[in-house]
Design a protein around this motif. Structure first.
Motif, PDB file in Angstrom:
ATOM      1  N   GLY A 370      43.894 -80.055  71.365  1.00 10.95           N
ATOM      2  CA  GLY A 370      45.009 -79.562  72.175  1.00 10.95           C
ATOM      3  C   GLY A 370      45.235 -78.079  71.979  1.00 10.95           C
ATOM      4  N   LEU A 371      44.428 -77.251  72.612  1.00  9.72           N
ATOM      5  CA  LEU A 371      44.515 -75.808  72.398  1.00  9.72           C
ATOM      6  C   LEU A 371      45.838 -75.243  72.912  1.00  9.72           C
ATOM      7  CD1 LEU A 371      40.871 -74.825  73.388  1.00  9.72           C
ATOM      8  CD2 LEU A 371      41.805 -75.152  71.096  1.00  9.72           C
ATOM      9  N   ALA A 372      46.265 -75.696  74.102  1.00  6.56           N
ATOM     10  CA  ALA A 372      47.523 -75.185  74.656  1.00  6.56           C
ATOM     11  C   ALA A 372      48.701 -75.607  73.793  1.00  6.56           C
ATOM     12  CB  ALA A 372      47.702 -75.681  76.092  1.00  6.56           C
ATOM     13  N   ALA A 373      48.677 -76.853  73.304  1.00 13.47           N
ATOM     14  CA  ALA A 373      49.758 -77.326  72.448  1.00 13.47           C
ATOM     15  C   ALA A 373      49.788 -76.543  71.144  1.00 13.47           C
ATOM     16  CB  ALA A 373      49.596 -78.822  72.173  1.00 13.47           C
ATOM     17  N   ALA A 374      48.610 -76.338  70.545  1.00 13.55           N
ATOM     18  CA  ALA A 374      48.542 -75.570  69.300  1.00 13.55           C
ATOM     19  C   ALA A 374      49.091 -74.162  69.507  1.00 13.55           C
ATOM     20  CB  ALA A 374      47.097 -75.508  68.799  1.00 13.55           C
ATOM     21  N   ALA A 375      48.732 -73.556  70.627  1.00 18.84           N
ATOM     22  CA  ALA A 375      49.217 -72.205  70.926  1.00 18.84           C
ATOM     23  C   ALA A 375      50.731 -72.190  71.077  1.00 18.84           C
ATOM     24  CB  ALA A 375      48.554 -71.686  72.199  1.00 18.84           C
ATOM     25  N   ALA A 376      51.288 -73.213  71.720  1.00 20.92           N
ATOM     26  CA  ALA A 376      52.742 -73.277  71.914  1.00 20.92           C
ATOM     27  C   ALA A 376      53.469 -73.411  70.583  1.00 20.92           C
ATOM     28  CB  ALA A 376      53.090 -74.444  72.833  1.00 20.92           C
ATOM     29  N   PHE A 377      52.958 -74.276  69.714  1.00 20.11           N
ATOM     30  CA  PHE A 377      53.580 -74.455  68.396  1.00 20.11           C
ATOM     31  C   PHE A 377      53.512 -73.148  67.591  1.00 20.11           C
ATOM     32  CE2 PHE A 377      52.561 -79.150  68.829  1.00 20.11           C
ATOM     33  CZ  PHE A 377      53.881 -79.548  68.857  1.00 20.11           C
ATOM     34  N   LEU A 378      52.351 -72.494  67.599  1.00 19.60           N
ATOM     35  CA  LEU A 378      52.193 -71.265  66.824  1.00 19.60           C
ATOM     36  C   LEU A 378      53.063 -70.135  67.368  1.00 19.60           C
ATOM     37  CD1 LEU A 378      48.341 -71.332  66.215  1.00 19.60           C
ATOM     38  CD2 LEU A 378      50.117 -71.490  64.456  1.00 19.60           C
ATOM     39  N   GLU A 379      53.144 -70.038  68.677  1.00 16.92           N
ATOM     40  CA  GLU A 379      53.982 -68.994  69.284  1.00 16.92           C
ATOM     41  C   GLU A 379      55.437 -69.167  68.865  1.00 16.92           C
ATOM     42  OE1 GLU A 379      54.426 -66.862  73.611  1.00 16.92           O
ATOM     43  OE2 GLU A 379      54.193 -69.036  73.564  1.00 16.92           O
ATOM     44  N   ARG A 380      55.905 -70.414  68.856  1.00 15.61           N
ATOM     45  CA  ARG A 380      57.295 -70.670  68.450  1.00 15.61           C
ATOM     46  C   ARG A 380      57.476 -70.385  66.963  1.00 15.61           C
ATOM     47  NH1 ARG A 380      62.079 -69.796  69.139  1.00 15.61           N
ATOM     48  NH2 ARG A 380      63.637 -71.402  68.769  1.00 15.61           N
ATOM     49  N   SER A 381      56.445 -70.675  66.166  1.00 19.05           N
ATOM     50  CA  SER A 381      56.558 -70.429  64.724  1.00 19.05           C
ATOM     51  C   SER A 381      56.693 -68.935  64.434  1.00 19.05           C
ATOM     52  CB  SER A 381      55.351 -71.010  63.978  1.00 19.05           C
ATOM     53  OG  SER A 381      54.204 -70.202  64.145  1.00 19.05           O
ATOM     54  N   VAL A 382      56.052 -68.098  65.266  1.00 18.42           N
ATOM     55  CA  VAL A 382      56.167 -66.645  65.093  1.00 18.42           C
ATOM     56  C   VAL A 382      57.617 -66.223  65.253  1.00 18.42           C
ATOM     57  CG1 VAL A 382      55.521 -64.408  66.068  1.00 18.42           C
ATOM     58  CG2 VAL A 382      53.808 -66.209  65.843  1.00 18.42           C
ATOM     59  N   ALA A 383      58.270 -66.760  66.284  1.00 20.56           N
ATOM     60  CA  ALA A 383      59.659 -66.374  66.558  1.00 20.56           C
ATOM     61  C   ALA A 383      60.603 -66.773  65.435  1.00 20.56           C
ATOM     62  CB  ALA A 383      60.116 -67.015  67.874  1.00 20.56           C
ATOM     63  N   LEU A 384      60.227 -67.798  64.658  1.00 19.42           N
ATOM     64  CA  LEU A 384      61.107 -68.294  63.595  1.00 19.42           C
ATOM     65  C   LEU A 384      60.726 -67.778  62.215  1.00 19.42           C
ATOM     66  CD1 LEU A 384      61.549 -72.030  64.710  1.00 19.42           C
ATOM     67  CD2 LEU A 384      63.067 -70.099  65.107  1.00 19.42           C
ATOM     68  N   THR A 385      59.752 -66.886  62.148  1.00 20.84           N
ATOM     69  CA  THR A 385      59.290 -66.362  60.864  1.00 20.84           C
ATOM     70  C   THR A 385      60.011 -65.062  60.529  1.00 20.84           C
ATOM     71  OG1 THR A 385      57.112 -67.365  61.212  1.00 20.84           O
ATOM     72  CG2 THR A 385      57.270 -65.645  59.531  1.00 20.84           C
ATOM     73  N   GLY A 386      60.670 -65.047  59.375  1.00 22.23           N
ATOM     74  CA  GLY A 386      61.397 -63.861  58.954  1.00 22.23           C
ATOM     75  C   GLY A 386      60.558 -62.892  58.144  1.00 22.23           C
TER      76      GLY A 386
END
Length: 534
Positions: A370-386
């Motif tokens: 699931g490349l698109a799903a993996a990308a979506a999860f990682l993109e959101r993780s960037v926004a939540l990383t301090g």
């Protein structure tokens, strides 16, 4: 409904497929529900695509097949294994989609062998790509199975997976029928010119005819009622749901928002989450009375536009509250990825624990292909990383995932996020590499070669193996760029590769390929041929 009424043929053991196409509000969902009510003697499976799940691999297929998994043991072992990995029930390498598709076809056939099966797929334009691909495969291979598959697709759409299948194009009502329907929702006298304008500008769209006049005053309906361009019917319909929603009690609005935030339609999950918010079951009654929401075995909105309208107008803090309740109500062992997604939507700011969970979800999605799903999860993780360093690493990983998923603009945006932080040499080299790969993959051939060559040279002292792989990419980019590239770009790349880090021993096939291609350009066929043969 006549083209769908193949029940007799299905009972005889034949299959039937139909794709229903039409704009929002034209009656696709109503037609599917009508057919489901006529399905006496059939097992009925009904699913719907959800826009927020488009990047979650096999989410739609899971909706369809989850109630049938008790028949999984009847399938050949490779198909069982592929479907288990696709649904996150087993671990392993990304499953072969051909095997997943065969497994889905076999599973439907197994279920239908006991009782004819009707499968209804609504809002197929919002299915994730993997699910629509598999269902398109299944639709083309149903032969002697007693299965009727009906797929509804909103137009206009770029969806191509169901092309070439039997179609029913739903259009607006004829003028006489449109007038009759309009008369059922307008009390009193309706000015003839106003009536004709409504019918013309809605193009006979049934839902628009029902919904739009309800927001107008008697004076407006008596004369001077003018609608904006009918081409934006979905937007108008959505706007006309909102006044009714705003009149509902606060608890009912909260319950509707909860339902809108959960695309699974799982009533049990909804009530568990509602309990955490202190919302009683009685809160559903006003919404059900207005026919905006129906909660039975499944949760269903009157129309997908009700869902989108409810979610769109809710304050951010209310959205966060319902996502948090849904995360708490979701079993972390059964569905950790959806739980992580809800937690991310509930987070008011950076949250390392949630970002880490999203990173793990991305790994599981990538393992399933699931490349698109993996990308979506990682993109959101960037926004939540301090932490700036971790944010940079995650931004680079997300950019790479977006590249592999084919969303190049998003990948470039994430690279810009990574570059906003303090980069070490390896990270700078990775940025150059990704920019070159994006340029190559997106067809900007003349830009790709110098970017990849720059990345390869920067990687030489940091990661010799990756440097050699990047030289090979640069060579391919120079070849494909052809006359768009500078005349000497292929020679330049070949010379740089020949003078770069030597191949490891024993060499990998990619190492032999690089050395052979570089030798072909710099020294000729005599030197290159033995290397390339090897």
């Amino acid at each position: 409904a006549a083209p769908i009424d193949d029940r007799a043929a299905v009972r005889r053991g034949e299959s039937a497929v139909l794709v229903i196409r039409g704009e929002a509000g034209v009656g696709k969902t109503a037609l599917l529900r009508y057919c489901a009510r006529q399905a006496g003697g059939f097992r009925v499976a009904q699913i719907g695509g959800v826009e927020s799940e488009m990047e979650l691999l096999f989410a739609g297929l899971h909706q369809l097949c989850a109630p049938m998994l008790d028949r999984l043991a009847a399938l050949p072992e490779p198909q069982q294994h592929a479907l288990r990995i696709a649904f996150g029930l087993s671990s392993g390498d990304a499953p072969d989609r051909f095997l997943v598709a065969l497994a889905a076809l076999g599973l439907l056939a197994e279920v239908a062998a006991e009782r004819p099966l009707l499968c209804f797929v609504d809002d197929a334009q919002w299915l994730d790509g993997a699910s629509s691909q598999v269902l398109g495969f299944v639709a083309r291979r149903l032969l002697a199975e007693p299965v009727l598959l009906v797929v509804a697709v909103r137009e206009p759409t770029h969806e191509q997976r169901f092309g070439g299948l039997p179609e029913l194009q739903l259009r607006g009502l004829p003028e006489q029928d449109a007038r009759a329907l309009l008369a059922t929702v307008v009390a009193g006298r309706l000015d003839d010119h106003v009536r004709d304008r409504i019918v013309a500008e809605t193009r006979g769209n049934p839902l628009a005819l029902l919904e739009l006049p309800r927001g107008m005053t008697a004076a407006e309906l008596a004369g001077g009622f003018a609608l904006p361009d009918g081409r934006d019917v979905p937007g108008h319909i959505e706007e006309h749901y909102l006044p009714r929603h705003g009149l509902l009690p606060e608890a009912t609005q909260r319950l509707m928002l909860l339902a809108a935030a959960d695309p699974t339609g799982d009533a049990t999950l909804l009530w568990r989450a509602a309990q955490r918010l202190g919302t009683e079951r009685e809160a559903a009654t006003p919404a059900e009375t207005l026919q905006l929401l129906e909660i039975g075995a499944r949760v269903r909105f009157r129309h997908p536009l009700v869902r989108s309208a409810v979610y769109r107008v809710a304050p951010q803090q209310d959205r966060q509250a319902v996502h948090l309740a849904l995360a708490a109500a979701t079993d972390p062992q059964v569905d950790p990825d959806r739980r992580a997604w809800h937690l991310a939507a509930a987070a008011p700011g950076p949250d390392e624990e949630v970002a880490s969970e999203l990173e793990q979800s991305a790994g599981r999605a990538q393992a399933r292909g699931g490349l698109a799903a993996a990308a979506a999860f990682l993109e959101r993780s960037v926004a939540l990383t301090g932490d700036p360093a971790r944010r940079t690493d995650r931004a680079l990983a997300a950019a790479q995932a977006k590249l592999h998923a084919g969303t190049f603009e998003a990948a470039l945006g994430l690279l810009a996020t990574a570059e906003a932080g303090a980069l070490d040499e390896l990270q700078r080299a990775r940025v150059d590499l990704l920019r070159g790969q994006i340029a190559f993959a997106s067809g900007v051939g003349s830009d790709a070669t110098p970017l990849l060559l720059k990345a390869a040279k920067r990687l030489e002292p940091l990661d010799a193996s990756l440097a050699r792989e990047t030289y090979l990419d640069a060579w391919g980019a120079a070849l494909f760029a052809g006359r768009l590239a500078t005349a000497d770009s292929l020679i330049e790349v070949s010379r740089a590769a020949r003078s770069g880090p030597p191949a490891p021993q024993p060499p990998r096939p990619s190492d032999l390929l690089l050395d052979g291609l570089a030798a072909l350009i710099t020294e000729g066929r005599t030197t290159a041929a033995p290397i390339l043969r090897r």
